[in-house]
Every structure is written in C-alpha cells, then in structure tokens.
Design a protein around this motif. Structure first.
Motif, PDB file in Angstrom:
ATOM      1  N   ALA A  89      39.268  38.006  40.973  1.00  0.00           N
ATOM      2  CA  ALA A  89      39.411  39.368  40.551  1.00  0.00           C
ATOM      3  C   ALA A  89      40.566  40.024  41.212  1.00  0.00           C
ATOM      4  N   SER A  90      41.061  41.056  40.581  1.00  0.00           N
ATOM      5  CA  SER A  90      42.165  41.806  41.109  1.00  0.00           C
ATOM      6  C   SER A  90      41.703  43.057  41.774  1.00  0.00           C
ATOM      7  N   ALA A  91      42.384  43.457  42.759  1.00  0.00           N
ATOM      8  CA  ALA A  91      42.075  44.716  43.311  1.00  0.00           C
ATOM      9  C   ALA A  91      42.764  45.838  42.599  1.00  0.00           C
ATOM     10  N   SER A  92      42.914  46.727  43.073  1.00  0.00           N
ATOM     11  CA  SER A  92      43.121  47.831  42.962  1.00  0.00           C
ATOM     12  C   SER A  92      43.486  48.531  43.280  1.00  0.00           C
ATOM     13  N   ALA A  93      43.684  51.056  43.362  1.00  0.00           N
ATOM     14  CA  ALA A  93      43.789  51.984  43.660  1.00  0.00           C
ATOM     15  C   ALA A  93      44.117  52.060  43.572  1.00  0.00           C
ATOM     16  N   SER A  94      44.170  53.330  42.754  1.00  0.00           N
ATOM     17  CA  SER A  94      44.777  54.186  42.275  1.00  0.00           C
ATOM     18  C   SER A  94      45.018  54.568  43.527  1.00  0.00           C
ATOM     19  N   ALA A  95      46.349  54.646  44.597  1.00  0.00           N
ATOM     20  CA  ALA A  95      46.340  54.971  45.197  1.00  0.00           C
ATOM     21  C   ALA A  95      45.793  54.340  45.752  1.00  0.00           C
ATOM     22  N   SER A  96      45.437  54.118  46.388  1.00  0.00           N
ATOM     23  CA  SER A  96      45.280  53.999  46.674  1.00  0.00           C
ATOM     24  C   SER A  96      44.357  53.480  46.570  1.00  0.00           C
ATOM     25  N   GLY A  99      48.662  48.592  33.313  1.00  0.00           N
ATOM     26  CA  GLY A  99      47.360  48.255  32.746  1.00  0.00           C
ATOM     27  C   GLY A  99      47.299  46.821  32.249  1.00  0.00           C
ATOM     28  N   LEU A 100      48.372  46.345  31.637  1.00  0.00           N
ATOM     29  CA  LEU A 100      48.403  44.968  31.155  1.00  0.00           C
ATOM     30  C   LEU A 100      48.350  43.961  32.294  1.00  0.00           C
ATOM     31  N   PHE A 101      48.923  44.305  33.434  1.00  0.00           N
ATOM     32  CA  PHE A 101      48.996  43.370  34.563  1.00  0.00           C
ATOM     33  C   PHE A 101      47.754  43.407  35.438  1.00  0.00           C
ATOM     34  N   ILE A 102      47.270  44.602  35.751  1.00  0.00           N
ATOM     35  CA  ILE A 102      46.240  44.763  36.784  1.00  0.00           C
ATOM     36  C   ILE A 102      44.973  43.969  36.484  1.00  0.00           C
ATOM     37  N   ALA A 103      44.440  44.111  35.283  1.00  0.00           N
ATOM     38  CA  ALA A 103      43.142  43.496  34.996  1.00  0.00           C
ATOM     39  C   ALA A 103      43.154  41.968  35.074  1.00  0.00           C
ATOM     40  N   PRO A 104      44.097  41.275  34.393  1.00  0.00           N
ATOM     41  CA  PRO A 104      43.993  39.805  34.367  1.00  0.00           C
ATOM     42  C   PRO A 104      44.734  39.062  35.462  1.00  0.00           C
ATOM     43  N   GLY A 159      46.740  50.290  28.433  1.00  0.00           N
ATOM     44  CA  GLY A 159      47.129  48.898  28.679  1.00  0.00           C
ATOM     45  C   GLY A 159      45.966  48.036  29.114  1.00  0.00           C
ATOM     46  N   SER A 160      45.160  48.547  30.029  1.00  0.00           N
ATOM     47  CA  SER A 160      44.050  47.740  30.539  1.00  0.00           C
ATOM     48  C   SER A 160      42.968  47.539  29.490  1.00  0.00           C
TER      49      SER A 160
END
Length: 593
Positions: free
Chosen positions: A511-518, A395-400, A336-337
């Motif tokens: 920018a967007s954050a992140s973790a996997s987990a965290s 994946g589609l949401f996190i990056a943009p 997705g990303s």
C-alpha cells in the motif's frame, strides 16, 4: 458451464456485522482528523510565524517534524498492535493525538509548538496502522473493497476540506489566535472517537495466532538518530549560515544510516526480526521503487508549503484566499484517484508514468509562471490549470504506486515491503520540506524601507518561491524517470506480470502512504507468508497528507482476496494473493479476472 450456472455457483459474500460498520465509523473518525490536521496546518503557517515570532526553520519543523515522527512510528506501532491487539493501540494513539492537539493550540513559543507537533505526529503513526488492520479483521474479503472505498472517500474529503476549514477559522478568529483553532478542531472529534472506540472496537481474539515476539528497538533508535542528524542541518543550516557543524552532522547522519544497515544485516543473520529486512534489497527494482517514493513525496508535499507562504506572507493575501488556491489540486487528486485503480488494471505501469508526467508538467508550469510573472500581478486563476493538472497526476500515481513497488519483492516480504514504503513516503515528505524550506527562505531578501518596499518584497518572495518550486519540479522529473524501474504490469493480486526474477508468482501488493500534507498514513504487517496485506494510498490534499499510509497484515482466517478501492484521495491496494489465487499474467497481457 453456462454463465448463469457459473454465477449461481459463485459463493455470495457473507453479511457484514453491525460491529464491523460501527467500528469502521470510529476508525474513520480517527483517520479524518489525521488527514485534516496535515492539510489544515499549511494555511496557518504564516500566521503562526507572525503570532509566535517564529523563525524560518521553525516553520519547516512544524511540517517536517510531524511527518518524520509519523513515519518512524508506523512499523513499531503496527507490530505492537499485532502482539497485544489493535484496540488499545488505536485508543492510546487517539488519546495522545488529542492531548497533543490541545498542547499545540496553547503553545506559547515556537519551540513548544514544534515539540508538540512531533508528539502529534508520533501519535498519528501509532494509531493509523490499526485502521487498515481492523478493516482486514472485521470485513470478509469480498466486502473489504467497499470498506476501503469508504475510507478513501473520507480521506479525500478531509484532505480537501483542510485548507478551506483552516482559512475560515483564521478568518473568523483573527490572525493572532485563529491559528490555534486549527488544532482545537481536533478536540471534540478526538474525544468522541475515544468514547466510541472504548465501546465499539472489539478486543483481540486471544485464540488468533500472534506474530513472533520482539522488535528491533536498537534499529529504531539508529534510524531515528540518522534521520534527525540529516534533517537538523537541512532545516537549521540556512538560519545558522551553514557553519561547520551542519556539514559534520550531515556526515554523521550518513554514517549512522550505514551502521543501521549493518545492524539490520546482523539481526537478520541471527534469525531475529529486523526493522527493515535486508532481503528486500536483493531486488534492485524495489530499491529503485523506494527512491521513487522518497523523491515523489518530497516533490508533491512541498508544493503547498511554498504556495501558502507565498500567498500570505509574500503577497499579503488572507488565509482563506490561500486555502482556496489549493482547491484545484485537491479536486484533481480526487478525480485522478477515482480512476486510478481501473486504469492501472488496463494500462499497467503506464498509469504511473502518466501520473508522474502530469505532476512534473504542472510543477514546471508553476515554476515558469512564478519566474515570469510579477508578484503583484499573480492571481489564483493563473495557478488553476497547472494545479489541476498536477492534482490529476497525483491521484493517478498515489493509489496504485506501492502495489507496483511491493510486487518487485518475494511474497514472504510483501508485508515488510509495504511497511517500509509507507515509512519512506513520510520521510520523503519531511526531507522535501526541509530542502524546499531552505531554498525558499534562503532566497528571500528583505528590501530597504521605502514607498516601493511592499512591491519589492512581493517580487523577491515570488522569485524565491520560483526557486523552491524548481526544486519540487526537479524531484517530480526524477520521479518520472524512476517509474520505469517498476514492473510493466502487476497481475491479479499483486504479482508482477510474467513472473519477473526476484518476485515470486504470488508476490503481494502493498500500500501507498499518504497526506495530504501532510496526511497521510500508515503501514504495518505481520512478516510471515499467508497473512493478508491491504493498504491505502496517501492523501492528495495540500502538504500531503497524511497523511498517510500503508498496509497491515491481519486476517489469517481468510484466504486473500483482491481489494479494489481507487476512490477519493486515498485507496486500498490489492490484498496479497497466495498459492492458487495468484494469476500468472503475460508481460503484455491484461490482468485476468
């Protein structure tokens, strides 16, 4: 002018120095362990619980404490790096992270482990902002996209590897002490990173302009106290039986948040440097975007907390099997990303709508599955499709997503907005684990001893997990609704298409954050017009990751150029565009090239 002439007149990208590439290797070694550590810990939670005889609230604190400390450290660490140079801030953070990892591995009680995990999260929040800052400084605008794409690939791989590596380590070293190795794995990488960072990372250019001195330390203390006051009763309340102090502490947290808001207004009126500029909240769309970031990260980072505990504690599967269950989500997130940047340019906000819709569908599917399938009959094959669907949506949401949120504020606030979003994402992870953990553990009923005790416990744990997954699904549906508060399109460089009120034509993308987990992971920015802001998206691995992530304004020497790196599970958002670089795009038109 012909196409050939236009192509010939276009300036070629300047060569990238060996220093830049060597520095990128060092920076990505640090990012790798930050994201690996957030996802790897989830599969270790059940064995930590039995090995240390840890309470249910401790299990929640291991994840929430890390995420909260990470988020709270992002903005102060980034601003300190702007003042004194990012090399030694990165070095200090890596050193502290490595020492804290060793301390987590030798912890003898659950209380010690929680304290060391908080320190580990604090260390991650200290050094991760320097990663995006150095990329901004060392790579020319035309080449930053490549650097961020490489970073995205590394983060995607580390997030996906976490659960599998954790499962293999626990399988190899046993349930009693195998969980300690998930922290020890950071030691050789951390030590190597320290050595190479000291040798290869460049020092701060003393001739470069510095941001204004000063940091709102009292604001840091107020917001930290407020969030701790809110999290403590959410995590401890279930164990304690919800006594009066839990409600009083929650009320105290709300009061402290209000005091923090008033303090930030006071600092801004005195021309100070507030931690969270009140001007950001002049735009209702930005406020809605922050709530979106909070509830989305509360939804998706809690998925694997629930699944890991169900798979190992409830259904008595191995840690390796638990790690394998998460693979469809990780793979879906990477797929997705990898397409999110291209699709967001073509479809605008629609890509976020589709992403949150897929996550909501996947979580609702898992909830109904857990509600209607007997625990002992549940298999990982049943979760493959819904987890893959949710992963693609993630994946589609996190990056943009942060690009659209930051585009709702004025250009001068783009850097601050990026930093606040990244911190809110980490806080959302902490809040999500606190709430979901309370629902999950509150629904578990220990059966009476007997021949059917095992099957009854599995059935009860599955039902409790269904209730926890329902809460995650509610968060995901709320995120789907909140997406509609964002602009329909973001123009070239991050401007809201059509020049929406409240966001200047050159409003920068963050920018967007992140973790996997965290996983996460970071954000910091120089709060001044003319600074570049580049960000990276959060991890797509289990329990979020990170992992991590935000924007850092750090290259005043070059005009901002768009950055496109929607690869892996972590991607760079477009850099802030100013002046003539900002292209005005009609509301329903495609962004101009």
């Amino acid at each position: 002018m012909t196409t050939a002439t236009a192509a010939a007149s276009k300036p070629s990208a300047p060569p990238i120095s060996k220093t830049a590439w060597r520095s990128l290797v060092v920076l990505l070694m640090g990012m790798f362990i930050a994201l690996l550590d957030t996802t790897i810990v989830n599969v270790a939670l059940p064995t930590i619980r039995t090995s240390l005889d840890a309470s249910e609230s401790t299990i929640s604190w291991i994840i929430s404490g890390y995420a909260l400390a990470f988020g709270l450290a992002l903005i102060p660490a980034g601003r300190i790096g702007d003042r004194i140079g990012h090399k030694w801030v990165f070095f200090t953070g890596i050193a502290l992270f490595t020492v804290a990892s060793f301390a987590c591995g030798i912890a003898q009680t659950d209380e010690q482990l929680v304290v060391f995990r908080v320190i580990q999260g604090l260390a991650g929040g200290i050094y991760v902002p320097a990663v995006t800052a150095f990329i901004q400084i060392l790579f020319p605008p035309q080449s930053r996209g490549k650097a961020f794409a490489i970073m995205g690939s590394v983060i995607g791989v580390s997030s996906a590897l976490g659960p599998i590596v954790g499962g293999l380590l626990i399988q190899a070293f046993g349930d009693t002490d195998g969980w300690r190795t998930v922290f020890y794995v950071n030691l050789p990488i951390g030590a190597a990173t320290l050595i190479f960072a000291a040798i290869w990372l460049p020092k701060r250019d003393k001739s470069a302009p510095r941001p204004p001195a000063g940091l709102d330390w009292f604001g840091v203390i107020l917001v930290s106290a407020a969030l701790v006051a809110l999290l403590v009763p959410l995590i401890q309340g279930q164990d304690a039986g919800w006594p009066l102090w839990t409600y009083l502490t929650l009320a105290g947290g709300v009061v402290l948040l209000a005091v923090f808001g008033l303090w930030e207004v006071r600092v801004a009126r005195r021309d100070g440097s507030p931690l969270v500029p009140p001007s950001l909240f002049k735009h209702p769309q930005f406020t809605g975007g922050l709530i979106l970031a909070l509830v989305y990260f509360a939804a998706f980072t809690s998925i694997f907390f629930t699944i890991s505990l169900l798979w190992q504690t409830g259904l008595q599967h191995s840690a390796l099997e638990s790690g394998a269950v998460t693979i469809p989500f990780a793979v879906g997130s990477i797929l997705g990303s990898s397409q999110s940047n291209r699709l967001s340019q073509r479809l605008g906000r629609t890509v976020l709508i589709v992403g949150t819709a897929l996550v909501a569908i996947g979580l609702i599917w898992i909830w109904l599955l857990l509600l209607n399938v007997t625990g002992t009959d549940l298999s990982h094959w049943m979760l493959l499709a819904p987890l893959a669907i949710a992963g693609i949506g993630n994946g589609l949401f996190i990056a943009p997503n942060a690009q659209f949120i930051v585009a709702t504020v004025d250009r001068k606030d783009a850097g601050s907005g990026s930093a606040v979003i990244a911190a809110i994402q980490r806080i959302g992870s902490a809040v999500g684990i606190a709430i979901i953990g309370s629902v999950l553990f509150g629904g578990i009923v220990t059966p009476k001893p007997g021949p059917n005790a095992g099957a009854e416990f599995a059935a009860g744990f599955t039902t409790a997990s269904a209730h926890a997954m329902m809460v995650s699904a509610i968060f995901a549906v709320a995120a789907f609704v909140l997406v509609f508060a964002l602009p329909k399109r973001v123009g070239f460089g991050g401007a809201p298409a059509g020049g929406k009120p409240g966001a200047g034509p050159g409003a920068g993308a963050g920018a967007s954050a992140s973790a996997s987990a965290s996983a996460s992971a970071s954000a910091s920015a120089v709060d001044k017009p003319g600074a570049d802001a580049a960000g990276n998206a959060g991890s797509a691995g289990a329990a979020g990751r990170a992992d991590a992530h935000g924007a850092h304004a750090a290259d005043p020497e070059h005009p901002a150029e768009p950055i496109h790196a929607g690869h892996g599970a972590h991607a760079a958002a477009p850099a802030t565009t100013h002046g003539s670089h900002a292209a005005d795009v009609e509301p329903d038109a495609e962004p101009k090239a």
